[in-house]
Structure formats: C-alpha cells, structure tokens
Design a protein around this motif. Structure first.
Motif, mmCIF file in Angstrom:
data_model
loop_
_atom_site.group_PDB
_atom_site.id
_atom_site.type_symbol
_atom_site.label_atom_id
_atom_site.label_comp_id
_atom_site.label_asym_id
_atom_site.label_seq_id
_atom_site.Cartn_x
_atom_site.Cartn_y
_atom_site.Cartn_z
ATOM 1 N N GLU A 126 3.846 -9.292 -3.359
ATOM 2 C CA GLU A 126 4.665 -8.544 -2.399
ATOM 3 C C GLU A 126 4.316 -8.925 -0.969
ATOM 4 O O GLU A 126 3.286 -9.548 -0.714
ATOM 5 C CB GLU A 126 4.451 -7.037 -2.592
ATOM 6 C CG GLU A 126 4.651 -6.526 -4.006
ATOM 7 C CD GLU A 126 6.078 -6.662 -4.515
ATOM 8 O OE1 GLU A 126 6.988 -6.915 -3.699
ATOM 9 O OE2 GLU A 126 6.297 -6.505 -5.738
ATOM 10 N N THR A 127 5.189 -8.561 -0.046
ATOM 11 C CA THR A 127 4.994 -8.874 1.364
ATOM 12 C C THR A 127 3.930 -7.958 1.984
ATOM 13 O O THR A 127 3.934 -6.749 1.762
ATOM 14 C CB THR A 127 6.312 -8.713 2.130
ATOM 15 O OG1 THR A 127 7.272 -9.655 1.618
ATOM 16 C CG2 THR A 127 6.125 -8.958 3.622
ATOM 17 N N SER A 148 6.077 -12.275 0.541
ATOM 18 C CA SER A 148 6.093 -12.470 -0.903
ATOM 19 C C SER A 148 6.898 -13.725 -1.231
ATOM 20 O O SER A 148 7.794 -14.122 -0.482
ATOM 21 C CB SER A 148 6.741 -11.257 -1.576
ATOM 22 O OG SER A 148 7.084 -11.537 -2.913
ATOM 23 N N SER A 150 8.572 -13.871 -4.071
ATOM 24 C CA SER A 150 9.629 -13.417 -4.984
ATOM 25 C C SER A 150 10.997 -13.570 -4.333
ATOM 26 O O SER A 150 11.144 -13.430 -3.116
ATOM 27 C CB SER A 150 9.399 -11.947 -5.364
ATOM 28 O OG SER A 150 8.168 -11.775 -6.014
ATOM 29 N N ARG A 153 12.549 -9.556 -2.257
ATOM 30 C CA ARG A 153 11.323 -9.125 -1.589
ATOM 31 C C ARG A 153 11.636 -8.368 -0.316
ATOM 32 O O ARG A 153 12.763 -8.428 0.202
ATOM 33 C CB ARG A 153 10.463 -10.339 -1.240
ATOM 34 C CG ARG A 153 11.105 -11.321 -0.263
ATOM 35 C CD ARG A 153 10.233 -12.560 -0.070
ATOM 36 N NE ARG A 153 10.758 -13.464 0.920
ATOM 37 C CZ ARG A 153 11.660 -14.423 0.678
ATOM 38 N NH1 ARG A 153 12.148 -14.564 -0.560
ATOM 39 N NH2 ARG A 153 12.082 -15.218 1.633
ATOM 40 N N THR A 250 7.676 -3.248 -0.864
ATOM 41 C CA THR A 250 8.147 -3.678 -2.173
ATOM 42 C C THR A 250 9.526 -3.090 -2.463
ATOM 43 O O THR A 250 9.884 -2.035 -1.924
ATOM 44 C CB THR A 250 7.203 -3.223 -3.304
ATOM 45 O OG1 THR A 250 7.448 -1.830 -3.589
ATOM 46 C CG2 THR A 250 5.751 -3.401 -2.923
ATOM 47 N N ARG A 254 9.899 -2.423 -8.322
ATOM 48 C CA ARG A 254 8.511 -2.812 -8.576
ATOM 49 C C ARG A 254 7.525 -1.820 -7.984
ATOM 50 O O ARG A 254 6.427 -1.620 -8.508
ATOM 51 C CB ARG A 254 8.232 -4.218 -8.014
ATOM 52 C CG ARG A 254 9.060 -5.320 -8.648
ATOM 53 C CD ARG A 254 8.472 -6.690 -8.361
ATOM 54 N NE ARG A 254 8.473 -7.055 -6.973
ATOM 55 C CZ ARG A 254 9.428 -7.773 -6.356
ATOM 56 N NH1 ARG A 254 10.480 -8.176 -7.058
ATOM 57 N NH2 ARG A 254 9.330 -8.084 -5.081
ATOM 58 N N GLY A 255 7.897 -1.218 -6.874
ATOM 59 C CA GLY A 255 6.980 -0.333 -6.173
ATOM 60 C C GLY A 255 6.681 0.967 -6.888
ATOM 61 O O GLY A 255 5.535 1.418 -6.927
ATOM 62 N N PHE A 262 -0.612 -0.732 -6.508
ATOM 63 C CA PHE A 262 -0.357 -1.184 -5.148
ATOM 64 C C PHE A 262 -1.153 -0.369 -4.127
ATOM 65 O O PHE A 262 -1.611 -0.909 -3.119
ATOM 66 C CB PHE A 262 1.135 -1.124 -4.840
ATOM 67 C CG PHE A 262 1.945 -2.168 -5.553
ATOM 68 C CD1 PHE A 262 1.454 -3.449 -5.740
ATOM 69 C CD2 PHE A 262 3.212 -1.873 -6.046
ATOM 70 C CE1 PHE A 262 2.191 -4.416 -6.400
ATOM 71 C CE2 PHE A 262 3.963 -2.837 -6.705
ATOM 72 C CZ PHE A 262 3.452 -4.114 -6.888
#
Length: 291
Positions: A126-127, A148, A150, A153, A250, A254-255, A262
């Motif tokens: 993630e960023t 990130s 991904s 993102r 995120t 995902r978050g 995280f």
C-alpha cells in the motif's frame, strides 16, 4: 584502516585492576593497537549503551578484547577526549558527543524516513506517506510518499492537504496537541462532511482523539474520501514531540479486512522513523483504535 604500532604500557608492578585508574596522556599512551578502527566503534557503541560508564574489566568482557590490547586504545581515545576517565570508569567524552551531534545534523527529515517508507510500502502493498501540520492554517499536508505498486491504490500528491478532524494523519497530529490547542481548533474549524460516513460531531471526535492518543494509532474508513481507509501513527523526535504522521492509504476492499495488520505495520514504521530521529519508543501495546 589506520596502522598504528602497538605498545602496551601496563605496569606489571601495579596491583590488580590498576589499569582502571586514570590513564597516562603522553604520546606513547595515545597510540592504539591493531584493528583499532573496529574497536573504536565498538567501544563507543558500548559506552553509548552504558551512560553510567564502564571499567576496563567490563569493557574487555563486553568487547571480548584482551585488557592489554584494549587499554592502549582507551588511553588514545581519552587523550583525544572521545572518552573521559571518571574514577575507575570510562565514559563518553566531549568529542564523542560533538561527533554524534554532527552526525545527527546531517540527517534530513523527512528524507531520512524514505528507506523505511519504501520497505513498508513493499511489505504492506500500500501507499505510505508522511504528513505534517501546514504552516498557514490548521490542516495536514503530505510532504513525502512511497506509492504502492498495485494497480488499484491510494494516490496523494506531495503538497496535497487533508483536514485534521477527518483524516487518519490529521487525527494523529490533532491528538498530539494540548487541550488548549484542540479547543481552539474545534472552536474555529469548519467540520464539513466529505462523505456520508464523515464524523463531524465534536464530542464524538474528541473521544476518538483521546483513543488515538492512548493507542498510538488512528484508522479511518471513508472519512475524507470514498472507498479509502487510512492508517496513521505519530513520528516523534528525540524529545518525544510529535513532528509528523506516518500514513498508509488503502482501498476499502483491502483496508477493512486487513485492519489489524495494517495498524500494526504503520505503528512499527512510525517507531522505526522515530528511532532514526533519536526517539526511544517504549514497548508497544496494540489496542483496537477507533475507525
């Protein structure tokens, strides 16, 4: 590597442990032996971890170095004022502290945090960003990012702002303020909803800030932007003051499922960056934080 001739100056007629006494400061005593470079760093590191000082016997044990070899080095470092001899113990001297201050002065924030951020971005997928208080109005501004890789993102540009009350990083910075500063903020801030989920009630926000201060982590779900989950933890300087927030952004997909992982990652990252700035973090106790 320096190649100084080794010369032992221990007087065999002295009583046991007499080498712990005040060392000579003549030129002969100031010459360290072989492998001096490595041993210098080792001795300085040991004494940095023992501010009360250590005797020759203790230093020899901790460094796994013969006393006769170590004594010449200690005398040389004392002669150059990198060490001082306090009774039977050696302690760091004024030149060692000057060297440490010069090294710290070369550090640049937030650039010093980049390796930690890049590693964390890879590990989390993630960023990662750093946010600081803006100088012109009460808000958070992003000053560094590690994006990130991904396809989907979180992206935020350097210089972008976030409101303190609704962003994870902003809440970390707000939670670190004094009661008077928080009161002034809530007196003047426009608590405008950014999404249908944004919390804007002062009493609820104050309770959230109290929990952030207690747990050392903030997590937000769609508070500043739709479909974004934010995580943040405080970055502290040597004095313990919060100077910035380490932030992770995120997607909700995902978050939310990775919430606890995280939070733990962002807390660990903030501790690492703080350590680079000279802050000694106490043991972390992960507690569920408000989202």
């Amino acid at each position: 590597m320096y190649n100084f001739p080794h010369r032992s100056t221990v007087n065999r007629s002295m009583p046991r442990h007499s080498e712990d006494r005040e060392p000579r400061t003549d030129a002969a005593a100031a010459s360290p032996g072989p492998r001096a470079t490595t041993r210098i760093v080792q001795v300085l590191r040991i004494l940095a971890d023992h501010p009360q000082g250590a005797t020759l016997t203790e230093l020899a044990d901790l460094s796994a170095t013969p006393k006769t070899s170590l004594l010449a080095l200690l005398r040389a470092l004392t002669h150059a004022h990198y060490l001082a001899h306090d009774g039977s113990k050696y302690v760091l001297g004024v030149e060692a502290f000057k060297l440490g201050a010069a090294i710290v002065a070369q550090r640049r924030f937030p650039e010093i945090a980049r390796p930690v951020m890049e590693r964390l971005a890879l590990e989390a997928g993630e960023t990662i960003l750093i946010g600081q208080l803006a100088s012109d109005r009460p808000s958070m501004v992003y000053v560094m990012s590690a994006e990130s890789r991904s396809a989907i993102r979180f992206i935020a540009g350097i210089g972008e702002r976030r409101e303190l009350f609704s962003s994870s990083g902003g809440r970390v910075l707000l939670a670190a303020m004094s009661e008077a500063q928080q009161a002034e903020y809530f007196r003047t801030a426009e608590l405008r909803a950014h999404t249908s989920a944004t919390r804007t009630h002062k009493r609820e926000l104050k309770a959230i800030l109290k929990e952030v201060a207690e747990t050392g982590v903030a997590a937000t779900v769609e508070q500043s932007s739709a479909d974004v989950v934010g995580f943040a933890a405080p970055i502290r300087d040597e004095s313990g003051a919060v100077i910035a927030a380490l932030v992770m952004g995120t997607p909700v997909s995902r978050g939310v499922p990775g919430m606890e992982r995280f939070k733990a990652l962002i807390m660990r990252g903030a501790v690492e960056v703080s350590a680079l700035l000279g802050h000694a973090e106490p043991k972390i106790n992960l507690i569920h934080a408000s989202v």
